[in-house]
Write an enzyme that holds these catalytic residues in place. Structure first.
Site, PDB file in Angstrom:
ATOM      1  N   CYS A   1     -23.638  61.462 104.304  1.00 43.04           N
ATOM      2  CA  CYS A   1     -24.228  60.947 103.075  1.00 43.04           C
ATOM      3  C   CYS A   1     -24.899  62.104 102.354  1.00 43.04           C
ATOM      4  O   CYS A   1     -25.760  62.783 102.925  1.00 43.04           O
ATOM      5  CB  CYS A   1     -25.240  59.848 103.413  1.00 43.04           C
TER       6      CYS A   1
ATOM      7  N   ASP B   1     -14.019  99.237  86.489  1.00 43.60           N
ATOM      8  CA  ASP B   1     -14.121 100.627  86.909  1.00 43.60           C
ATOM      9  C   ASP B   1     -12.694 101.183  86.917  1.00 43.60           C
ATOM     10  O   ASP B   1     -11.727 100.414  86.851  1.00 43.60           O
ATOM     11  CB  ASP B   1     -14.741 100.685  88.307  1.00 43.60           C
TER      12      ASP B   1
ATOM     13  N   ASP C   1     -15.216  99.124  93.085  1.00 44.68           N
ATOM     14  CA  ASP C   1     -14.894  99.184  94.514  1.00 44.68           C
ATOM     15  C   ASP C   1     -15.746 100.144  95.316  1.00 44.68           C
ATOM     16  O   ASP C   1     -15.823 100.032  96.530  1.00 44.68           O
ATOM     17  CB  ASP C   1     -13.420  99.579  94.704  1.00 44.68           C
TER      18      ASP C   1
END
Length: 695
Positions: free
Chosen positions: A12, A396, A588
């Site tokens: 629930c 990038d 990265d």
């Protein structure tokens, strides 16, 4: 540090919210998070006993399970017991309806009660006791309270068969809903299941199958063909090809042999391997992925938080409306109270907010699961909400749009230096650097010249390196590095990627190239098709090379020659101009972590990316494929559509049925069926996100 524990016996969503609030009132559990969608609680392990105590007080019968210690998942005993209770209640209820006349003829007005009271208690005793327990704990206005008041009110006005029908239909619906929620959770977990169930531990000349969590670091395990590698380690014996797709998404199998590193989640294809474990399961590559997904599903979106707050206000409001419907009309008209009380009870039944509270977190959790299926880790429901509003995306360059694999194209020596001297000095100065450019220079030289003695060494992000090589100071890096050190760059050398200075004199330059990833152009097209209006690049590379990459990939704009802190500054400027939508940054490297963290949505290329960027990111592309970003946008937008479908569907149907109940056109039994049906349909609709396909 928080740890995830599985919770059994809580299906629930409102109960999950109540448990979370109760936990947070205790010292040491202030940051507890109950994630209803995944059925987990995130708490400090040192306070797990206290958490179990609180859980038992709030929800008796619920259990906290630590899977990392080998605790087994609860079976289906609870469901079987509920099915028996419901079955007996249904038989008694049917008998009461069929033989009502005979029973009343034999026993008078109380004859019907002989069958219907036991039927009522079998179907609804857990609801009555649950409502009473919650009232004693100060929680009055919840679903159990609504059902209890509605059924007891029906008995009070002489409609016991309606009361039994309410409890019986509610119990059936509750059981079906619990199964639907469990199935939804199971299907999502199965897609992310990297954890093997067993490890084959080598003991002398024999092997023993044990739980992977019990294998100690440094132990030797055996993995046979077709089995999943259960822990990270180093191959000691054997050679084989392994399928890494479950962890990396890479379709090409990888050959492993003695001294090769392997990760948990890899599947051994054709040879027997003996592996020395290097990490416990909790720190393995597979566990890291699972932990990221588990943590992600606990971060709630603004929509989820709003619905939870709405439900707390909505339920008491419904009780007030029902009370007004029961009292005001008969007081005004002077008519009997019974018909209006019945209508008020129908209103209470149909008003349960379960459909909204259950389906919305499940919708977001399904979205996170669908993303993980596409090798995308989305760290939270709020990230999905941020992605659906994305209008500007910033890349990038190196390692993100490009492969990050530099190759030396040409050496340009200055007057007084030979090509070999320039390359030798550069390779020697870069001998301690792990930068891709440094590796490419060393590879072109075939290593560094051992005859050149390396002295003091310093590396600066965005500038380059300086080192004492053979007693002379050597600078290798950008034009800014040489300008700062007072070394002028001769005309004709200014556009080079890497400059070299030796002993304060300009020695020459190196041209290095980095090719774009095969899917970069396709990814940009995919972003355009998703409606991303502004796509650009921020890079520390020189302007000429950045311009070539931007033109080749079809970007709108770029800025080059930026230091890491300058990237953050430029991104903030971009975000300021993009106030109407969200801005994402994709990177990265370690130097990308600050700008990834600063973006509205930070995206890390996780396959080869640094730990820093992965930890800072809101979303991680596990296989480094740029085309995953448009897929993530598609999943986010589909998730959002389905969540709003659930909200509008549940609210709309409940509004219609509420009106029918007020005007006396809806029976209590049909109200229960309608309420349960809306909740089940909303849950099933949420699982449609799992079938998302980019095609």
């Amino acid at each position: 540090m928080s740890k995830q524990y599985r919770v059994d016996g809580v299906d629930c969503a409102m109960c999950a919210t109540t448990i979370e609030k109760a936990l947070r009132r205790n010292e040491g559990l202030e940051t507890a998070v109950f994630n209803f969608a995944s059925g987990t609680i995130s708490i400090d392990p040192s306070h797990v006993d206290k958490a179990r105590e609180v859980l038992n007080q709030v929800e008796p019968g619920a259990a906290l399970r630590d899977e990392s210690t080998g605790d087994k998942e609860a079976g289906s005993g609870g469901f079987n017991l509920a099915a028996i209770r419901i079955g007996l209640s249904a038989l008694l209820f049917t008998g009461g309806l069929v033989f009502s006349s005979s029973l009343e003829g034999m026993l008078g007005g109380w004859g019907l009660f002989i069958l219907l009271v036991p039927a009522y208690l079998l179907a609804g005793s857990h609801v009555l006791f649950g409502a009473l327990r919650n009232i004693l704990h100060g929680r009055v206005f919840d679903e159990l309270f609504l059902m209890s008041i509605a059924s007891l009110g029906a008995i009070a006005i002489g409609e016991i068969h309606e009361a039994v029908g309410v409890m019986l239909f509610y119990s059936v619906g509750e059981a079906l809903q619990d199964r639907a929620v469990a199935k939804s959770r199971g299907s999502i977990r199965d897609m992310m299941k990297l954890r093997p169930d067993a490890a084959r531990l080598v003991k002398g000349d024999t092997t023993e199958i044990i739980d992977p969590v019990k294998v100690k670091v440094g132990s030797v395990i055996e993995v046979r063909p077709g089995e999943t590698i259960p822990l990270d380690g180093i191959v000691l014996e054997g050679a084989s090809f392994v399928d890494t797709a479950a962890l990396t998404g890479e379709s090409v199998q990888r050959r492993v042999e003695p001294d090769s590193e392997v990760s948990a989640g890899f599947v051994n294809d054709d040879g027997r391997l003996r592996i020395k474990t290097s990490r416990p399961f909790g720190e393995s590559s597979a566990a890291r992925v699972l932990a990221l997904v588990e943590e992600a599903s606990g971060r709630k979106s603004p929509t989820e938080k709003f619905i939870t707050r709405f439900a707390r206000v909505y339920t008491p409001l419904v009780v007030v409306i029902a009370a007004a419907a029961a009292l005001i009309p008969p007081l005004i008209t002077g008519g009997p109270f019974s018909p209006w009380i019945y209508r008020a009870l129908v209103v209470l039944v149909i008003s349960c907010p379960c459909a909204l509270v259950v389906s919305i977190p499940l919708g977001y959790f399904a979205g996170i699961g669908a993303a993980s299926r596409h090798r995308i880790l989305v760290k939270g429901a709020e990230v999905l909400d941020g992605l659906k509003d994305l209008s500007t995306l910033v890349f990038d360059k190196t390692g993100t749009l490009t492969r990050g694999e530099f190759r030396l194209w040409q050496v340009h020596p200055a007057a007084g230096f030979s090509r070999e001297e320039v390359l030798n000095y550069a390779a020697a100065a870069e001998s301690h650097s792990n930068h891709p450019i440094a590796r490419s220079i060393r590879d072109a030289r075939g290593g560094s010249d051992k005859s050149l003695r390396i002295g003091a060494y310093r590396e600066e992000k965005g500038f380059g390196v300086s080192a004492l090589v053979g007693g002379q100071e050597v600078l290798v890096g950008s034009g800014r590095l040489l300008a700062r050190e007072g070394v002028p760059v001769p005309s004709g050398f200014g556009r080079a990627a890497v400059h070299v200075a030796v002993g304060g004199a300009y020695a020459g330059s190196l041209d290095l190239g980095d090719s774009i990833k095969d899917e970069a152009v396709e990814a940009v097209r995919g972003l355009r098709s998703q409606g991303i209006g502004h796509i650009m690049m921020l890079t520390g590379d020189d302007e000429s090379r950045a311009a070539g990459i931007a033109a080749e990939t079809g970007l709108d704009a770029f800025e080059a020659g930026l230091l890491p802190e300058e990237k953050v500054e430029r991104l903030e400027r971009i975000m300021l101009h993009n106030a109407s939508g969200t801005t994402a940054f994709v990177g990265d490297g370690i130097n990308d972590a600050p700008v990834i963290m600063r973006a509205d949505v930070g995206i890390a290329m996780g396959g080869l990316g640094s730990d820093a960027s992965v930890e800072a990111a809101d979303m991680v592309i596990m296989d480094d494929k740029l085309t995953r970003i448009p897929e993530a946008l598609g999943i986010a937008r589909r998730t959002r559509r389905i969540v709003w479908q659930n909200i509008l569907f549940a609210a709309g149907f409940k509004g219609i049925f509420l009106l029918l109940g007020v005007f006396g056109s809806l029976s209590m039994g049909l109200a229960v069926v309608a309420d349960v049906g809306v909740a089940l349909l909303a849950v099933l609709n949420s699982t449609r996100v799992l079938r998302y396909s980019a095609s």
